[in-house]
Enzyme design. Structure first.
Site, PDB file in Angstrom:
ATOM      1  N   TYR A 150     -44.961 -18.632  18.842  1.00  0.00           N
ATOM      2  CA  TYR A 150     -44.068 -19.203  18.153  1.00  0.00           C
ATOM      3  C   TYR A 150     -42.647 -18.472  17.945  1.00  0.00           C
ATOM      4  O   TYR A 150     -41.593 -18.891  17.913  1.00  0.00           O
ATOM      5  CB  TYR A 150     -44.655 -19.373  16.630  1.00  0.00           C
ATOM      6  N   LYS A 154     -38.368 -18.834  18.528  1.00  0.00           N
ATOM      7  CA  LYS A 154     -37.439 -18.810  17.423  1.00  0.00           C
ATOM      8  C   LYS A 154     -36.422 -17.608  17.816  1.00  0.00           C
ATOM      9  O   LYS A 154     -35.300 -17.819  17.616  1.00  0.00           O
ATOM     10  CB  LYS A 154     -37.969 -18.508  16.185  1.00  0.00           C
TER      11      LYS A 154
END
Length: 242
Positions: A150, A154
């Site tokens: 994750y 980002k």
């Protein structure tokens, strides 16, 4: 203003829309993947904020042709502000054992977000103005064992936003990367730590976009927190569990 919100049914996006609509009369296009959720969101906003206009559009977020159709549609009338808010909180344990799941998550968090960001940036470049906000996360500031799939998605958005910012440095197009900390949304329902109120996060985001901030930490305290996290030497960092 004419405002376009990608993934408009997400918690933070909805809070941003409510903040804008409370502050003035605007025209909103709410874009999402679920027609039912979009219509429910559009109806809710139309009742609560009768001074603004709301419409919605369902898209396949993984389809470059669908994204292009959106951009072509938007080109018919100037857009002042766009918020790219889609994303999914990748479960690292699942991503480590199931590559199909990891691929699906990266397609949404990286490829889809980049398609919208690039398409909207081009739209603003052609019309000569506009503000683009892209929601990333504080998780992108440093890779950590428990969420690096994750976090890396980002981090990609941060580099992408930086490139767009340099591209438009001499133009009237502003690009902001938004980095929320852990916020009370359905994605964080199992999170054990303290969670920020989405309304408070939205206030910081809206204010930062209005000021043209290149990077917006929400809440603001996360700027200091992540400065410290990034500064920890690796020989210490590797022993930590957070």
């Amino acid at each position: 203003m004419r405002i376009v919100v990608i993934s408009a049914t997400s918690t933070i996006a909805r809070a941003c829309v409510a903040h804008w609509a409370n502050a003035g009369s605007h025209e909103f296009l709410l874009v999402g993947r679920s027609q039912a959720r979009l219509k429910a969101t559009e109806s809710d906003f139309a009742i609560r904020f009768q001074n603004s206009k709301f419409s919605s559009l369902e898209l396949d977020f993984h389809s470059s042709s669908d994204v292009q159709k959106l951009i072509d549609l938007l080109a018919k009338k100037p857009v002042d502000l766009a918020l790219v808010a889609q994303g999914s909180l990748t479960e690292q344990a699942e991503a480590s054992k199931e590559l199909g799941y990891l691929k699906q998550q990266l397609e949404l968090n990286v490829i889809s977000a980049a398609l919208f960001a690039e398409g909207l940036a081009g739209l603003f470049e052609r019309q000569g103005f506009g503000t683009l906000g892209v929601i990333g996360s504080v998780a992108g500031d440093r890779g950590r064992a428990y969420n690096y799939s994750y976090g890396s998605s980002k981090a990609f958005l941060e580099t992408y936003a930086q490139g767009l910012q340099q591209r438009f440095a001499k133009a009237k197009v502003r690009v902001s990367l938004i980095k929320p900390g852990p916020t009370a949304t359905p994605m964080t329902s199992t999170h054990k730590g303290k969670l920020a109120d989405p309304v408070d996060v939205a206030k910081v985001i809206v204010a930062g976009l209005a000021k043209g901030r290149r990077t917006i930490y929400a809440p603001k305290l996360w700027r200091l927190i992540m400065f410290v996290v990034r500064a920890i030497p690796f020989f210490i960092f590797k022993r930590l569990n957070f």
